[in-house]
Design a protein around this motif. Structure first.
Motif, PDB file in Angstrom:
ATOM      1  N   ARG A 625     -92.987 -27.247  45.678  1.00 27.22           N
ATOM      2  CA  ARG A 625     -93.154 -26.726  44.326  1.00 27.22           C
ATOM      3  C   ARG A 625     -94.639 -26.768  43.988  1.00 27.22           C
ATOM      4  O   ARG A 625     -95.289 -27.804  44.147  1.00 27.22           O
ATOM      5  CB  ARG A 625     -92.361 -27.542  43.316  1.00 27.22           C
ATOM      6  CG  ARG A 625     -92.324 -26.900  41.921  1.00 27.22           C
ATOM      7  CD  ARG A 625     -91.670 -27.808  40.901  1.00 27.22           C
ATOM      8  NE  ARG A 625     -90.295 -28.113  41.193  1.00 27.22           N
ATOM      9  CZ  ARG A 625     -89.251 -27.340  40.864  1.00 27.22           C
ATOM     10  NH1 ARG A 625     -89.453 -26.196  40.240  1.00 27.22           N
ATOM     11  NH2 ARG A 625     -88.030 -27.712  41.167  1.00 27.22           N
ATOM     12  N   LYS A 627     -97.463 -26.126  41.022  1.00 27.40           N
ATOM     13  CA  LYS A 627     -97.570 -26.056  39.567  1.00 27.40           C
ATOM     14  C   LYS A 627     -99.022 -25.837  39.156  1.00 27.40           C
ATOM     15  O   LYS A 627     -99.940 -26.325  39.805  1.00 27.40           O
ATOM     16  CB  LYS A 627     -97.067 -27.352  38.922  1.00 27.40           C
ATOM     17  CG  LYS A 627     -95.601 -27.674  39.165  1.00 27.40           C
ATOM     18  CD  LYS A 627     -95.232 -28.989  38.489  1.00 27.40           C
ATOM     19  CE  LYS A 627     -93.777 -29.342  38.706  1.00 27.40           C
ATOM     20  NZ  LYS A 627     -93.419 -30.644  38.071  1.00 27.40           N
ATOM     21  N   GLN A 632     -95.232 -22.180  37.520  1.00 26.16           N
ATOM     22  CA  GLN A 632     -94.884 -22.864  38.752  1.00 26.16           C
ATOM     23  C   GLN A 632     -94.176 -21.910  39.701  1.00 26.16           C
ATOM     24  O   GLN A 632     -93.693 -20.849  39.302  1.00 26.16           O
ATOM     25  CB  GLN A 632     -94.016 -24.077  38.472  1.00 26.16           C
ATOM     26  CG  GLN A 632     -92.697 -23.773  37.798  1.00 26.16           C
ATOM     27  CD  GLN A 632     -91.882 -25.047  37.605  1.00 26.16           C
ATOM     28  OE1 GLN A 632     -91.408 -25.634  38.570  1.00 26.16           O
ATOM     29  NE2 GLN A 632     -91.740 -25.479  36.358  1.00 26.16           N
ATOM     30  N   ILE A 634     -91.928 -21.935  43.805  1.00 25.72           N
ATOM     31  CA  ILE A 634     -91.378 -22.642  44.959  1.00 25.72           C
ATOM     32  C   ILE A 634     -91.639 -21.759  46.173  1.00 25.72           C
ATOM     33  O   ILE A 634     -91.287 -20.573  46.175  1.00 25.72           O
ATOM     34  CB  ILE A 634     -89.875 -22.912  44.809  1.00 25.72           C
ATOM     35  CG1 ILE A 634     -89.606 -23.733  43.545  1.00 25.72           C
ATOM     36  CG2 ILE A 634     -89.334 -23.646  46.036  1.00 25.72           C
ATOM     37  CD1 ILE A 634     -88.130 -23.866  43.206  1.00 25.72           C
ATOM     38  N   SER A 661     -88.740 -17.172  42.398  1.00 22.30           N
ATOM     39  CA  SER A 661     -89.524 -18.395  42.232  1.00 22.30           C
ATOM     40  C   SER A 661     -90.920 -18.283  42.815  1.00 22.30           C
ATOM     41  O   SER A 661     -91.685 -19.244  42.776  1.00 22.30           O
ATOM     42  CB  SER A 661     -88.799 -19.575  42.910  1.00 22.30           C
ATOM     43  OG  SER A 661     -88.931 -19.500  44.312  1.00 22.30           O
ATOM     44  N   PHE A 691     -90.382 -30.040  47.512  1.00 19.32           N
ATOM     45  CA  PHE A 691     -89.180 -29.649  46.784  1.00 19.32           C
ATOM     46  C   PHE A 691     -87.985 -30.188  47.567  1.00 19.32           C
ATOM     47  O   PHE A 691     -87.652 -29.695  48.649  1.00 19.32           O
ATOM     48  CB  PHE A 691     -89.108 -28.120  46.659  1.00 19.32           C
ATOM     49  CG  PHE A 691     -87.855 -27.626  45.974  1.00 19.32           C
ATOM     50  CD1 PHE A 691     -87.751 -27.656  44.595  1.00 19.32           C
ATOM     51  CD2 PHE A 691     -86.790 -27.122  46.709  1.00 19.32           C
ATOM     52  CE1 PHE A 691     -86.606 -27.196  43.958  1.00 19.32           C
ATOM     53  CE2 PHE A 691     -85.648 -26.661  46.082  1.00 19.32           C
ATOM     54  CZ  PHE A 691     -85.551 -26.696  44.704  1.00 19.32           C
ATOM     55  N   GLU A 710     -81.826 -21.946  43.035  1.00 15.66           N
ATOM     56  CA  GLU A 710     -83.138 -22.291  42.505  1.00 15.66           C
ATOM     57  C   GLU A 710     -84.251 -21.652  43.326  1.00 15.66           C
ATOM     58  O   GLU A 710     -85.287 -21.285  42.806  1.00 15.66           O
ATOM     59  CB  GLU A 710     -83.298 -23.809  42.493  1.00 15.66           C
ATOM     60  CG  GLU A 710     -84.416 -24.290  41.604  1.00 15.66           C
ATOM     61  CD  GLU A 710     -84.327 -25.771  41.302  1.00 15.66           C
ATOM     62  OE1 GLU A 710     -85.260 -26.293  40.660  1.00 15.66           O
ATOM     63  OE2 GLU A 710     -83.331 -26.409  41.711  1.00 15.66           O
ATOM     64  N   TYR A 711     -84.016 -21.514  44.630  1.00 17.55           N
ATOM     65  CA  TYR A 711     -84.949 -20.787  45.490  1.00 17.55           C
ATOM     66  C   TYR A 711     -84.170 -19.781  46.310  1.00 17.55           C
ATOM     67  O   TYR A 711     -83.138 -20.102  46.911  1.00 17.55           O
ATOM     68  CB  TYR A 711     -85.673 -21.743  46.447  1.00 17.55           C
ATOM     69  CG  TYR A 711     -86.477 -21.004  47.509  1.00 17.55           C
ATOM     70  CD1 TYR A 711     -87.740 -20.510  47.214  1.00 17.55           C
ATOM     71  CD2 TYR A 711     -85.951 -20.766  48.783  1.00 17.55           C
ATOM     72  CE1 TYR A 711     -88.470 -19.808  48.162  1.00 17.55           C
ATOM     73  CE2 TYR A 711     -86.676 -20.070  49.738  1.00 17.55           C
ATOM     74  CZ  TYR A 711     -87.930 -19.588  49.429  1.00 17.55           C
ATOM     75  OH  TYR A 711     -88.644 -18.886  50.354  1.00 17.55           O
ATOM     76  N   ARG A 728     -80.876 -27.512  44.345  1.00 16.51           N
ATOM     77  CA  ARG A 728     -80.771 -28.952  44.115  1.00 16.51           C
ATOM     78  C   ARG A 728     -79.373 -29.361  43.687  1.00 16.51           C
ATOM     79  O   ARG A 728     -78.986 -30.518  43.854  1.00 16.51           O
ATOM     80  CB  ARG A 728     -81.782 -29.392  43.058  1.00 16.51           C
ATOM     81  CG  ARG A 728     -83.212 -29.412  43.588  1.00 16.51           C
ATOM     82  CD  ARG A 728     -84.158 -30.072  42.619  1.00 16.51           C
ATOM     83  NE  ARG A 728     -85.432 -30.387  43.254  1.00 16.51           N
ATOM     84  CZ  ARG A 728     -86.453 -30.955  42.642  1.00 16.51           C
ATOM     85  NH1 ARG A 728     -86.370 -31.284  41.375  1.00 16.51           N
ATOM     86  NH2 ARG A 728     -87.578 -31.213  43.302  1.00 16.51           N
TER      87      ARG A 728
END
Length: 872
Positions: A625, A627, A632, A634, A661, A691, A710-711, A728
């Motif tokens: 990840r 930022k 942000q 990934i 992402s 991550f 999430e990714y 996750r």
């Protein structure tokens, strides 16, 4: 058989000629044009794959109003009425156009004329602001106008080529091959100045990995060395103002800012000083900076001080990133310029253009540049916005804020070839425009050569040319006579006539010699370098010491190196560099259509030095990840010594359509050069952390995927699609998740589940043929991806193994996109055939023999094989 149509490639500013032949099935056969002076028949991997990008799968084929198809009459009247009403209520500066280097010159000219001449605002800017505005500013400050001094032939005749912030091998491969040909023919030396080791370094005599943003300090040091070494050209300096102050400022600058050793700097200065024929090629690493204009002028200062400009084999050379970035500069597509290199803030220039156009008063001050424009949209100062052939919701710095601004604007029009972009999905009105192979007009490349773009495919559905859309809106807003064009040839003749007025006013851009072209002459126009006017013809500028400032002299500018705008610190310790990769283009609305171009690097990544990776406990293939204060992302970690400790690099191509992402410009601050307005995209600050996903997945499918994780990152393959996934949140039912992912609620399924190990393998079948497969584990999935992507649509009972059958060779990831040659194929040939050079690999496998942009990677494989052999 139908004769091939001569046209121009749709990608970078090299402006390669192409020969196009329809294949009878809606596609194209594409070859390099051996008669075009820019490329002499060569094409890079992207150009060679153009025929794979002309399908209609994602094409916008009719106008859409809030997602509903409507007719052209209603669409154009709505656009005209909404713009006219907004102007009536809030004034002309309440509207704006944001256009693109993808436009042809004729399209660009009509857009500029409509906004500046008849709407009466200078609020038209272009995505070229993001890539070459600092060069425009530097040229104007030094030369008095935005003139590229040299030609591509200078690369053939140089004895030293210095690449500054330019990965020419990947971003302009055809030009890089010209440099390598000169190296073979005349021993031309190559220096690369770049914080990152790139493919261009493979053949370089010297790589100066300077500190990010310190280019001014390096060229100031060079200027001082030139004076102390007696290399200044006193005769040429009679044509230059400001040399004393510039030299004083250069002497006061500190070479330690570069982070280079004294020995490295001295070797570079001696090489530059001792070589008369020097070409300094610069690109985004120079331009995309809060000090970009000063970087350009620091380079120009050295060439002006030595008279190494405008003569064969010498001069500063800006290479542009889009096919018609130069054409946009010439028509006044920037918010602070007028057409034909006339000055917006010069009353005489404004009066001349107003009289020629027979328009109302032109704006007296520059309009809003790109970053300022979208800030004004966010504030509500701009209430109607027309975006043409660009994707600012992804490509602008602080991209999340730009996306929110567009979403909140009262009225947004997007003209494009597809509705499947992050920006198009925010539009109130979508207008279907013709695409590259359907367009007719001209473009200008990086060395001022005007080439014809010729339509070879019919416009699909209701798609229309951009000039025609803009002109019709102009007519419906009441400007009938000014926009009553019959076709692009008529627009070109008008533009050429205006350039004649500019020439009479002492400007450089003059193509009035083409103003009498009839339809047949325009159709047959060969590649032509400007100027083209009575008594003037295309060639080099400034070798005679004549410039375009009042008094006819050039100007050297005192500049001093400043650090990047954002300060790295404990919270954001890394310096984030962004840029392009070899086989993708901008936000991939075209290149992502080609499976071949997605095979080399199929997902977004972050280059991380091994020392930083060890400290962060990041291993190869882990996700990280990233930022910044703005946003942000990934990304997949790539551990490499190509970046220095404390520096990271990420490509800018991925979007909400391909990897949500990984919209990397969401991390880049909207800091701009105070002169050019160009954003700083090479020196953001960032923090990086591992991550830790609960699961990782890899999927292949014959049909498009619909990931919800999430990714995720998806790409086309010859057999359909591939995707990387991670999340996750644990998934309780992988069968249900896989059926949703692939849209296969009832398809027969084969599966292997191991709940204890957290792994799952699922294959969906149609009879004995694979439709889709998903591989899941708690660690990054270890399967043979380049084998699996070939399987959808085939009978493969062993698909769940994730491995190539013993009797079938595994080519490995594609390395040479031009010929589809994989890493394992090259390694096997190197080991078994004893291939010891890149040329030997090319003779055996063809890899690296077309555009050459994979040659550095082939060299790396040979070195790896030799290291392995030595260890054994």
């Amino acid at each position: 058989m139908r004769a091939a149509t001569r046209s121009t490639c749709a990608y970078c500013g090299v402006g390669c000629g192409v020969l196009l032949t329809p294949d009878g099935h809606g596609g194209l056969d594409v070859k390099g044009d051996p008669d075009h002076p820019a490329n002499r028949g060569r094409l890079c991997s992207k150009g060679a794959a153009l025929g794979e990008t002309v399908g209609l799968d994602e094409r916008l084929l009719a106008p859409r109003w809030h997602g509903r198809e409507i007719g052209w009459d209603a669409a154009l009247q709505t656009v005209a009425d909404r713009f006219a009403n907004t102007i009536a209520r809030h004034g002309p500066d309440s509207v704006a156009f944001y256009v693109s280097g993808q436009l042809l010159t004729e399209d660009y000219y009509v857009a500029n004329k409509l906004m500046k001449g008849f709407i009466g605002s200078a609020n038209i800017d272009t995505n070229s602001r993001l890539c070459m505005a600092s060069t425009v500013a530097g040229h104007r400050r030094a030369f008095g106008t935005d003139t590229v001094p040299g030609t591509y032939e200078d690369l053939d005749e140089a004895d030293l080529v210095v690449l500054v912030g330019s990965n020419l091998a990947w971003c302009h491969p055809v030009l890089y091959q010209r440099v390598l040909a000169a190296r073979a023919a005349r021993g031309t030396r190559i220096v690369v100045i770049d914080p990152r080791r790139t493919a261009s370094c493979e053949q370089a005599d010297m790589h100066l990995a300077l500190a990010p943003g310190s280019d001014v300090a390096l060229f100031n040091t060079l200027l001082v060395a030139l004076r102390e070494g007696g290399a200044l050209d006193e005769g040429f300096l009679r044509h230059v103002e400001g040399s004393d102050d510039t030299l004083e400022a250069a002497h006061a600058d500190d070479p330690a800012k570069t982070g280079l050793s004294a020995e490295e700097i001295d070797a570079f200065c001696r090489m530059w000083m001792g070589t008369e024929r020097v070409v300094t090629v610069f690109s985004q690493g120079v331009n995309q900076s809060a000090q970009g204009s000063d970087k350009v002028n620091a380079i120009l200062n050295c060439h002006l001080a030595t008279g190494r400009i405008g003569r064969p084999g010498m001069g500063p050379f800006s290479v542009t990133g889009q096919p018609n970035a130069m054409g946009g500069r010439e028509v006044g597509g920037l918010a602070n310029t007028l057409a034909c290199h006339l000055e917006l803030e010069d009353p005489a220039h404004r009066a001349a253009v107003q009289a020629f156009w027979e328009s109302g008063p032109l704006p007296q001050a520059p309009g809003l540049k790109a970053v300022e424009m979208f800030r004004a949209v966010g504030r509500g100062d701009i209430r109607a916005l027309w975006i043409i052939h660009t994707n600012p919701a992804v490509s602008m710095p602080d991209a999340d804020a730009v996306k929110a601004a567009i979403a909140g604007c009262d009225f947004v029009v997007v003209s494009d070839v597809t509705g499947a972009t992050d920006t198009a999905r925010l539009a109130d009105m979508l207008l279907p425009a013709t695409a590259w192979a359907e367009k007719d007009g001209t473009v200008t490349n990086s060395d001022r050569t005007i080439s014809r773009q010729r339509a070879v495919l019919p416009a699909p559905g209701a798609a229309r040319p951009d000039w025609a859309i803009l002109a019709e809106v102009g007519r419906r807003m009441g400007f009938h006579a000014a926009f009553d064009y019959a076709g692009p040839a008529e627009i070109f003749r008008e533009y050429a006539a205006l350039s004649g007025i500019a020439g009479q006013m002492g400007r450089d851009f003059d193509i009035s010699g083409l103003g009498a072209l009839d339809e047949a002459g325009y159709a047959a126009l060969p590649p032509t370098r400007w100027p083209v006017s009575p008594g003037r013809s295309g060639g080099r500028f400034f070798g005679d010491g004549r410039f375009f400032h009042p008094g006819g002299k050039a100007r050297m500018l005192p500049v001093t190196a400043r650090p990047p705008a954002a300060r790295a610190g404990r919270r954001y310790p890394f310096r984030l560099n962004t840029g392009r990769i070899r086989d993708q283009w901008h936000t991939m609305t075209r290149t992502a259509l080609s499976p071949r171009l997605s095979a080399h690097l199929a997902e977004p990544f972050l280059d991380l030095h091994p020392e930083d990776a060890a400290r962060l406990k990041v291993s190869a293939a882990d996700l990280v990840r990233v930022k910044s204060p703005e946003g942000q992302a990934i990304l997949r970690a790539r551990i490499t010594r190509d970046v220095a400790p404390g520096q990271v690099f990420a490509p800018m191509h991925w979007t909400g359509e391909t990897a949500p992402s990984a919209r990397i410009d969401a991390l880049v601050a909207a800091v701009t050069d105070p002169v050019s307005g160009q954003p700083e995209s090479k020196a953001a600050v960032a923090a990086v952390e591992r991550f830790d996903a609960a699961w990782y997945g890899f999927a292949v499918s014959a049909t498009p995927l619909a990931p919800e994780a999430e990714y995720w990152a998806r790409a086309r393959t010859p057999a359909g699609w591939r995707a990387e996934l991670a999340g996750r949140a644990p998934v309780a039912d992988w069968e249900a998740e896989a059926r949703r992912l692939f849209g296969l609620p009832d398809a027969p399924l084969q599966s292997l589940m191991d709940a204890c190990r957290g792994s799952a393998r699922l294959a969906f079948l149609d009879g004995d043929r694979l439709i889709a497969a998903l591989f899941v584990s708690r660690a990054p999935v270890a399967v043979m991806r380049d084998y699996l992507v070939t399987l959808p649509g085939t009978a493969v009972p062993e698909a769940l193994t994730g491995r190539t059958p013993a009797d079938r060779p595994d080519p490995g990831p594609v390395l040479c996109s031009c010929f589809g040659v994989g890493v394992n194929t090259i390694l096997t040939a190197v080991e078994r055939q004893g291939l010891m050079s890149v040329d030997a690999v090319g003779q055996a496998l063809q890899a690296g023999t077309n555009c050459g942009s994979c040659r550095s990677e082939i060299a790396g494989l040979i070195a790896r094989a030799q290291t392995k052999e030595a260890a054994e």
